[in-house]
Enzyme design. Structure first.
Site, PDB file in Angstrom:
ATOM      1  N   TYR A 176       0.842  -1.329   0.095  1.00  0.00           N
ATOM      2  CA  TYR A 176       0.145  -0.026  -0.157  1.00  0.00           C
ATOM      3  C   TYR A 176       0.926   1.220   0.038  1.00  0.00           C
ATOM      4  O   TYR A 176       0.283   2.593  -0.089  1.00  0.00           O
ATOM      5  CB  TYR A 176      -1.164  -0.021   1.242  1.00  0.00           C
ATOM      6  CG  TYR A 176      -2.108  -0.882   1.115  1.00  0.00           C
ATOM      7  CD1 TYR A 176      -2.155  -2.037   0.005  1.00  0.00           C
ATOM      8  CD2 TYR A 176      -3.342  -0.757   1.677  1.00  0.00           C
ATOM      9  CE1 TYR A 176      -3.179  -2.977   0.181  1.00  0.00           C
ATOM     10  CE2 TYR A 176      -4.313  -2.021   1.745  1.00  0.00           C
ATOM     11  CZ  TYR A 176      -4.300  -2.937   0.865  1.00  0.00           C
ATOM     12  OH  TYR A 176      -5.264  -3.848   0.797  1.00  0.00           O
ATOM     13  N   ASP A 201      -5.793  -6.431   5.457  1.00  0.00           N
ATOM     14  CA  ASP A 201      -6.818  -5.780   4.905  1.00  0.00           C
ATOM     15  C   ASP A 201      -7.962  -6.863   4.573  1.00  0.00           C
ATOM     16  O   ASP A 201      -9.250  -6.571   4.748  1.00  0.00           O
ATOM     17  CB  ASP A 201      -6.508  -4.925   3.655  1.00  0.00           C
ATOM     18  CG  ASP A 201      -7.640  -3.862   3.199  1.00  0.00           C
ATOM     19  OD1 ASP A 201      -8.459  -3.863   4.018  1.00  0.00           O
ATOM     20  OD2 ASP A 201      -7.479  -3.445   2.054  1.00  0.00           O
ATOM     21  N   ASP A 214      -3.590 -18.005   1.814  1.00  0.00           N
ATOM     22  CA  ASP A 214      -4.788 -18.348   1.229  1.00  0.00           C
ATOM     23  C   ASP A 214      -5.702 -19.695   1.937  1.00  0.00           C
ATOM     24  O   ASP A 214      -6.740 -19.518   2.227  1.00  0.00           O
ATOM     25  CB  ASP A 214      -4.419 -19.134  -0.217  1.00  0.00           C
ATOM     26  CG  ASP A 214      -3.021 -19.663  -0.349  1.00  0.00           C
ATOM     27  OD1 ASP A 214      -2.603 -19.615   0.528  1.00  0.00           O
ATOM     28  OD2 ASP A 214      -2.741 -20.428  -1.384  1.00  0.00           O
ATOM     29  N   LYS A 264       3.072 -15.354   2.500  1.00  0.00           N
ATOM     30  CA  LYS A 264       2.972 -16.276   1.307  1.00  0.00           C
ATOM     31  C   LYS A 264       4.295 -16.432   0.892  1.00  0.00           C
ATOM     32  O   LYS A 264       4.763 -16.124  -0.279  1.00  0.00           O
ATOM     33  CB  LYS A 264       1.935 -15.016   0.151  1.00  0.00           C
ATOM     34  CG  LYS A 264       1.882 -15.972  -1.044  1.00  0.00           C
ATOM     35  CD  LYS A 264       0.787 -17.165  -0.928  1.00  0.00           C
ATOM     36  CE  LYS A 264       0.525 -17.744  -2.537  1.00  0.00           C
ATOM     37  NZ  LYS A 264      -0.397 -18.878  -2.118  1.00  0.00           N
ATOM     38  N   ASP A 270     -11.637  -8.234   6.697  1.00  0.00           N
ATOM     39  CA  ASP A 270     -13.292  -8.034   6.037  1.00  0.00           C
ATOM     40  C   ASP A 270     -13.570  -9.456   6.457  1.00  0.00           C
ATOM     41  O   ASP A 270     -15.010  -9.546   6.667  1.00  0.00           O
ATOM     42  CB  ASP A 270     -13.130  -7.606   4.645  1.00  0.00           C
ATOM     43  CG  ASP A 270     -13.215  -5.996   4.646  1.00  0.00           C
ATOM     44  OD1 ASP A 270     -12.822  -5.193   5.366  1.00  0.00           O
ATOM     45  OD2 ASP A 270     -13.901  -5.339   3.683  1.00  0.00           O
TER      46      ASP A 270
HETATM   47  C1  IPM Z   1      -9.397  -0.366   5.797  1.00  0.00           C
HETATM   48  C2  IPM Z   1      -9.822   0.121   4.554  1.00  0.00           C
HETATM   49  C3  IPM Z   1      -8.809   1.019   3.913  1.00  0.00           C
HETATM   50  C4  IPM Z   1      -7.462   0.105   3.957  1.00  0.00           C
HETATM   51  C5  IPM Z   1      -8.884   1.774   2.924  1.00  0.00           C
HETATM   52  C6  IPM Z   1     -10.327   2.844   2.788  1.00  0.00           C
HETATM   53  C7  IPM Z   1      -7.759   2.494   2.305  1.00  0.00           C
HETATM   54  O1  IPM Z   1     -10.328  -0.770   3.565  1.00  0.00           O
HETATM   55  O2  IPM Z   1      -9.201   0.166   6.850  1.00  0.00           O
HETATM   56  O3  IPM Z   1      -9.442  -1.796   6.056  1.00  0.00           O
HETATM   57  O4  IPM Z   1      -7.468  -0.750   2.848  1.00  0.00           O
HETATM   58  O5  IPM Z   1      -6.713   0.197   4.620  1.00  0.00           O
HETATM   59 MG    MG Z   2     -10.197  -2.887   4.586  1.00  0.00          MG
END
Ligand code: IPM
Ligand code: MG
Length: 364
Positions: A142, A248, A224, A192, A252
């Protein structure tokens, strides 16, 4: 009385709506415990682009550095989604993380027994899920350079760079080992290493550090496979530590375990003082949810739980943090639910009502 300067950065979409409820809860904490929080407000993300033409002003970063903590809503939305644009809402969050040196993102994933039925995953798989994912936040793909796009005779091209230094890897792994030590003593390092050099370095350093943390059981899992294990046997995880992009994605995924993203708080921390506290940024892990923004139905609990993390990790107010977490559990136990975690049996409440219920419970 100690001063607690806090920067409020509501952002876009449901960000301001949920932050409002976080403030309600902070007001209740002030009254019950006799503190005084001092707030400064800043536009960030799309709201800042509309007003100033950039997502994060230097002034905002300065104000953030002067504060003890930043309480952040969420940034982004369809209005600013042009993939060609050089100014994007996300630059606010990335800029604050980098500018404040917040390299460790802590995302606890606990499945509240009361919400077992709300997840799309079978309750027997979910029972006992209580993990913390630590995501490296200021390095990796990132932030690596070069990052650009260009065009040549073979068409459009783009490059992103995954880069990690020993120092960056070591400090985040130490965060993982220390946290695991204070919990169930198991650390899962996710990489990985069968493909990436950054991951092979990561694995090597993790193995070296394990010699210093003999009380912690270290395991290496490929990203994975980890994605699969999070769904098949999530209760076996204690602390997961991983790089920026893997973290990240996995967080989620892990949020699904808790029934809704609307339940999960996060803390982004930098270097700590000796008492364990230091500046941090606190935000729900959900985004701006443009589809429900402005309707008053967003779940404010992720934000309210982020406020608890802020009191614990930046202001050293553990009792107050625990009181908030208890109040949230209490309100859920009484059957109150926002639409995202609604089970059909309890009463469905809107954003402001949920905030008020938690604040009222804290007052008593
Ligand atoms: C998170 C979000 C951010 C990230 C985005 C909005 C840049 O997805 O905090 O997980 O990827 O870090
Ligand atoms: Mg995120």
């Amino acid at each position: 009385m100690p001063a607690y300067p806090i920067l409020l950065a509501p952002g876009d979409g449901i960000g301001p709506e949920v932050l409002e409820e976080g403030l309600k809860v902070l007001n209740a904490v002030e009254r019950r415990f006799g503190h005084e929080f001092q707030y400064e407000n800043a536009l960030v993300g799309g709201a800042a682009i509309d007003e100033y033409g950039i997502a994060l002003r230097d002034d905002t970063l300065d104000a953030a550095s002067r504060s003890r903590a930043v309480l952040f809503g969420a940034v982004g939305g369809p209005k600013w989604d042009d993939p060609q644009a050089s100014v994007r809402p996300e630059q606010a969050i990335l800029g604050l993380r980098k500018g404040l040196g917040l390299f460790a993102n802590i995302r606890p994933v606990r499945v509240n027994p009361l919400l077992l039925a709300d997840s799309s995953i079978k309750s027997e798989v979910l029972e006992g899920v209580d993990m913390v994912v630590i995501r490296e936040l200021t390095g990796g793909i990132y932030f690596g350079k070069p990052q650009k796009r260009w065009e040549n005779t073979r068409g459009r091209q783009a490059v992103d760079t995954m880069r990690y230094s020993e120092r960056e890897i070591e400090r985040i792994l130490r965060t993982g080992f220390e946290l695991a030590r204070g919990r169930r003593g198991k650390l899962t390092s996710v990489d990985k290493a069968n493909v990436l050099d950054t991951s092979r370095l990561w694995r090597e350093i993790a193995t070296e550090l394990a010699a210093e943390y003999r009380d912690v059981e270290l395991e290496h899992v490929l990203v994975d496979a980890c994605a699969m294990h999070l769904i098949t046997h999530p209760a076996t995880f204690d602390v997961i530590v991983t790089g920026n992009m893997f973290g990240d994605i996995l967080t989620d995924e892990a949020s699904v375990l808790a029934g809704s993203m609307g339940m999960l708080p996060s803390a982004s921390l930098g270097r700590r003082r000796r008492n364990g506290t230091g500046i941090g940024m606190y935000e729900p892990i959900h985004g701006t949810a443009p589809d429900i923004a402005g309707q008053g139905i967003a779940n404010p609990l992720a934000m309210i739980l982020s406020v608890a993390l802020m009191l614990r990790h930046s202001l050293a107010l553990e009792e107050e943090a625990a009181a908030i977490e208890e109040a949230v559990d209490g309100v859920l136990a009484e059957g109150y639910r926002t639409a995202d975690i609604e089970s059909g049996s309890g009463s469905t409440v809107d954003t402001t009502r949920m905030g008020t219920l938690v604040a009222e419970r804290l007052a008593t």
